[in-house]
Design an enzyme around this catalytic site. Structure first.
Site, PDB file in Angstrom:
ATOM      1  N   ARG A  29      -3.362  81.688  28.231  1.00 17.81           N
ATOM      2  CA  ARG A  29      -2.487  81.462  29.376  1.00 17.81           C
ATOM      3  C   ARG A  29      -1.032  81.835  29.119  1.00 17.81           C
ATOM      4  O   ARG A  29      -0.445  82.630  29.860  1.00 17.81           O
ATOM      5  CB  ARG A  29      -2.536  79.981  29.804  1.00 17.81           C
ATOM      6  CG  ARG A  29      -3.880  79.424  30.176  1.00 17.81           C
ATOM      7  CD  ARG A  29      -4.320  79.801  31.574  1.00 17.81           C
ATOM      8  NE  ARG A  29      -3.588  79.088  32.597  1.00 17.81           N
ATOM      9  CZ  ARG A  29      -3.887  77.884  33.039  1.00 17.81           C
ATOM     10  NH1 ARG A  29      -4.905  77.217  32.526  1.00 17.81           N
ATOM     11  NH2 ARG A  29      -3.199  77.323  34.000  1.00 17.81           N
ATOM     12  N   HIS A  75      -9.206  85.558  37.263  1.00 13.62           N
ATOM     13  CA  HIS A  75      -8.233  84.508  36.925  1.00 13.62           C
ATOM     14  C   HIS A  75      -8.369  83.338  37.894  1.00 13.62           C
ATOM     15  O   HIS A  75      -7.625  83.244  38.882  1.00 13.62           O
ATOM     16  CB  HIS A  75      -6.818  85.096  36.977  1.00 13.62           C
ATOM     17  CG  HIS A  75      -5.796  84.264  36.256  1.00 13.62           C
ATOM     18  ND1 HIS A  75      -5.657  84.269  34.891  1.00 13.62           N
ATOM     19  CD2 HIS A  75      -4.868  83.396  36.717  1.00 13.62           C
ATOM     20  CE1 HIS A  75      -4.682  83.463  34.536  1.00 13.62           C
ATOM     21  NE2 HIS A  75      -4.192  82.912  35.631  1.00 13.62           N
ATOM     22  N   TYR A 119       2.956  88.498  53.471  1.00 12.69           N
ATOM     23  CA  TYR A 119       3.963  89.394  54.057  1.00 12.69           C
ATOM     24  C   TYR A 119       4.294  90.584  53.153  1.00 12.69           C
ATOM     25  O   TYR A 119       4.753  91.614  53.635  1.00 12.69           O
ATOM     26  CB  TYR A 119       5.259  88.629  54.351  1.00 12.69           C
ATOM     27  CG  TYR A 119       5.087  87.480  55.308  1.00 12.69           C
ATOM     28  CD1 TYR A 119       4.622  87.681  56.601  1.00 12.69           C
ATOM     29  CD2 TYR A 119       5.392  86.177  54.921  1.00 12.69           C
ATOM     30  CE1 TYR A 119       4.459  86.621  57.476  1.00 12.69           C
ATOM     31  CE2 TYR A 119       5.237  85.112  55.794  1.00 12.69           C
ATOM     32  CZ  TYR A 119       4.765  85.344  57.074  1.00 12.69           C
ATOM     33  OH  TYR A 119       4.605  84.295  57.944  1.00 12.69           O
TER      34      TYR A 119
END
Length: 744
Positions: A29, A75, A119
């Site tokens: 990680r 993931h 967006y």
């Protein structure tokens, strides 16, 4: 099925589970791999974008699509971590070499967040496609099963530059953290080329190529002399400054313009810098500044400070470096995963690991290319031989009943079941020994290949294949040849993608500010019952004495160089510089005392407010709710600390009941809850250190507690109302400390 109970020590299970968790966070990680310089989430995101075909020369795709695909395949730790990684890889003010081309609002250097993933759009940068993901189809990296074993993901990307240095890294794992500054791409490649030429090169020699960090925000690194030690050990502190320029305007006006900021100032710290400058102006430490404006835009940083005429520019620069984040520290900790375990690496070690990785990639690449060319060579040689005996091959095909008969004849010379026109043809067929691949290619060969020009082209192609095989063999067998190939590749990357250095590396003296001595003057400190405090001029106080005495709970006369001491029932003393108190007009509201020190009005109650100088010249009387009393020399409270323990208490339930000034009283009267009064002289109070508990003030009956303490001077006539009667305290009989007192 019979149950089997396994008995284990709980602490052993916890220890193993925590170690497993910690290693998972560290490796899977938080920390980047030294080979490709990427964390798993970054690696998976880039690989998924390649799989989706979102290349630099193709249209942008919605980030939500990229994030969702990455989360579903590789993931499964939440969409926010993937999108955050994607955003950072697209921000040119955070990464030395952005890896993602973002379209839309991807945040700003001033700390504005990116728009929602629905967006924004993104695609790979050209350098990512050509340097980070090239040759993935040649099997040059290992693939591992994904979390549910339905897909395969690369263990590492075939990154051909030391990305760990170029883009840096930051991450917090369990018990360890990494913080690597970005560097200049061209310089890092030069250092890698130097290492390839000379494996015994030292860190100091490498620093002739890598001058130091190259932050995307520019700025100046001012401790060049510390760089050899930092890059040798992989840890240390960089001192970085923003770049400040002097501009002259009309009518002799001067402007200090911040054009580059320290890398650590990215985000909210720009706003904090503006607030810090405003504070310097308000506290009159920088009266030369008359206006502050942030004119930063997409073109770059531009923070303008307008100055008074005749301002000392150098002094002001030094003040900004000393008192604001315009000079800051970057803590280097070059921690990365190397050979499966976390390791702190110096500059030389990082380059060594990456060069080894490059040689491994190149070996796998040219081994795959060699196998491909050997296969081509085999087929070409078969076709060339076939062209020479094409009549025999046609006769075998026409005389065979199945494709298997033809292949068996071509590969093993088996002629049973095949009809030949001539005995000599059958005899020649028995000598054939083509390989399986050659036989397949012969059967698939089209007739136009028998044209003379086509045969010549085949011969020429075979010669080119032989040359490639010889070259690939040389690269794989000869270190110098492979080193040359890698060096040429690195130089090509440098020529196409390198950019000029942005951060200046130099040595500069630490900033020393000689502040003008404060002009000593008397002030009056006023604190109301709500805890709002301020200081005013004595003349202002005298003019408004009646109102001030009525509105203020505490009034302290002292010098402005003194410290204000606040004693609370928690046994603490909070100390504040008088200069830090707001100074102004009488009608100003002031500032809550909670905002100026560690005092909390919700958990503590103020018992005494005084100036430190006055306390040092006297002694304080402490009386606790448990009935303990002591006298403490005022010099014990002489400290620059913001908060200290002023007296020792026996437990959490015990509080300080009262604090008195020793010189202000001759006798003390203790009052218990059940109506017992005891008057003792001040000489009966033992003098102790502030860390002592003290002695018993009054012998209390069972269930009785000390309720009130009165401090009396000899000349003072103190009368109180108690149970509807007047009681004159200073006429009570004097007794010894520790007595039971008289009931009233």
């Amino acid at each position: 099925m019979e149950e089997k109970i396994i008995r284990m020590e709980y602490s052993e299970i916890m220890q193993k589970s925590y170690i497993d968790y910690a290693m998972s966070v560290i490796i899977a990680r938080a920390l980047p791999d030294v080979r490709d310089g990427l964390k798993p989430v970054q690696r998976r995101t880039l690989y998924d974008m390649m799989e989706l075909g979102i290349y630099h020369d193709r249209p942008f795709r919605k980030c939500a699509r990229i994030v969702g695909d990455t989360m579903g395949k590789y993931h499964p730790h939440g969409d926010s971590s993937i999108y955050d990684a994607l955003v950072v890889m697209a921000q040119d003010f955070k990464k030395g070499q952005p890896l993602v081309d973002g379209h839309g609002n991807f945040g700003s250097i001033e700390g504005d967040g990116a728009a929602a993933m629905r967006y924004t759009e993104a695609r790979l940068q050209k350098i990512t496609q050509e340097v980070y993901l090239k040759d993935m189809d040649k099997g040059i990296v290992n693939y591992l099963p994904n979390f549910d074993e339905t897909e395969k993901e690369p263990e590492v990307l075939p990154v051909r530059i030391p990305n760990l240095l170029v883009n840096g890294a930051d991450g917090i794992a369990v018990g360890m953290a990494t913080n690597i500054p970005p560097h200049n791409l061209g310089e890092v490649i030069d250092a890698e080329l130097a290492f390839i030429r000379n494996k015994d090169i030292t860190t100091e020699e490498l620093l002739q190529y890598v001058k130091g960090p190259d932050f995307p925000t520019g700025g100046i690194v001012v401790n060049k002399k510390d760089l050899p030690a930092i890059y040798e050990s992989g840890t240390g502190k960089l001192r970085i400054r923003g770049k400040v320029e002097l501009e002259k305007g009309k009518n002799g006006k001067q402007f200090l313009v911040v054009t580059e900021i320290p890398y650590t100032m990215i985000g909210a710290n720009i706003g904090k810098f503006l607030c810090d400058v405003a504070d310097l102006v308000e506290t009159r430490k920088a009266p030369e500044i008359i206006d502050i404006s942030n004119q930063s835009s997409k073109e770059g940083i531009r923070i303008v400070l307008e100055l008074r005429r005749g301002a000392d520019v150098e002094k002001l620069k030094n003040l900004l470096y000393k008192k604001t984040r315009l000079e800051d520290t970057f803590g280097v900790n070059m921690l990365a995963v190397a050979e499966g375990r976390p390791e702190t690496l110096g500059l030389r070690k990082v380059i060594e690991h990456h060069v080894e990785f490059l040689f491994d990639l190149t070996t796998k690449k040219y081994t795959a290319l060699l196998e491909k060319e050997l296969e081509k060579k085999e087929i070409q040689e078969g076709l060339i031989r076939a062209c020479d005996i094409i009549d025999l091959i046609i006769e075998i095909i026409r005389g065979s009943k199945s494709q298997k008969q033809v292949k068996d004849c071509l590969t093993m010379g088996i002629t049973e079941g095949i009809t030949f026109k001539k005995k000599v043809s059958e005899k020649a067929a028995k000598n054939l020994c083509f390989t399986q691949k050659q036989a397949t290619a012969i059967l698939e060969m089209r007739l136009y290949k028998l044209i003379g020009l086509e045969i010549e082209a085949l011969m020429k192609e075979n010669q080119e294949t032989l040359q490639k095989i010889a070259r690939y063999d040389d690269i794989l067998d000869n270190y110098d040849s492979m080193a040359e190939v890698i060096s040429e590749d690195l130089l090509a990357i440098k020529n196409e993608f390198a950019r000029p250095r942005r951060t200046l590396i130099t040595d500069a003296e630490a900033v020393v500010i000689q502040e003008a001595p404060v002009q000593e003057a008397e002030v009056v400190i006023l604190m109301d019952r709500f805890g709002y405090v301020r200081s005013v001029d004595p003349a202002v106080y005298e003019r408004n004495k009646e109102a001030a005495d009525q509105e203020s709970k505490y009034i302290v006369r002292c010098m402005n160089t003194d410290r204000l001491c606040i004693f609370t029932d928690a046994g603490k003393m909070h100390s504040i510089k008088v200069l830090d108190l707001p100074y102004g007009k009488f009608r100003d509201k002031g500032t809550p005392i909670d905002n100026l020190c560690n005092y909390s009005s919700s958990t503590e109650q103020i018992l005494l407010v005084s100036a430190l100088q006055k306390i040092k010249e006297d002694k304080l009387i402490f009386v606790s709710s448990a009935g303990m009393i002591k006298l403490v020399d005022g010099n014990e409270f002489s400290t620059a600390k913001r908060v200290i323990q002023a007296t020792k208490l026996s437990g959490e339930e015990e509080k300080v009941l009262s604090i008195g000034i020793g010189s202000a009283c001759e006798t003390l009267v203790f009052q218990s809850q059940k109506g017992f009064f005891l008057r003792v002289p001040i000489s009966e109070v033992p003098e102790k250190k502030k860390g002592a508990l003290g002695m018993r003030s009054m012998n209390l009956a069972t269930g009785d507690v000390l309720e009130q303490v009165y401090y009396l001077a000899n000349s003072q006539d103190c009368t109180i109302e108690y149970k509807g009667k007047s009681l004159c305290l200073n006429r009570m009989k004097l007794a010894k400390r520790g007595g039971s007192g008289t009931k009233h």
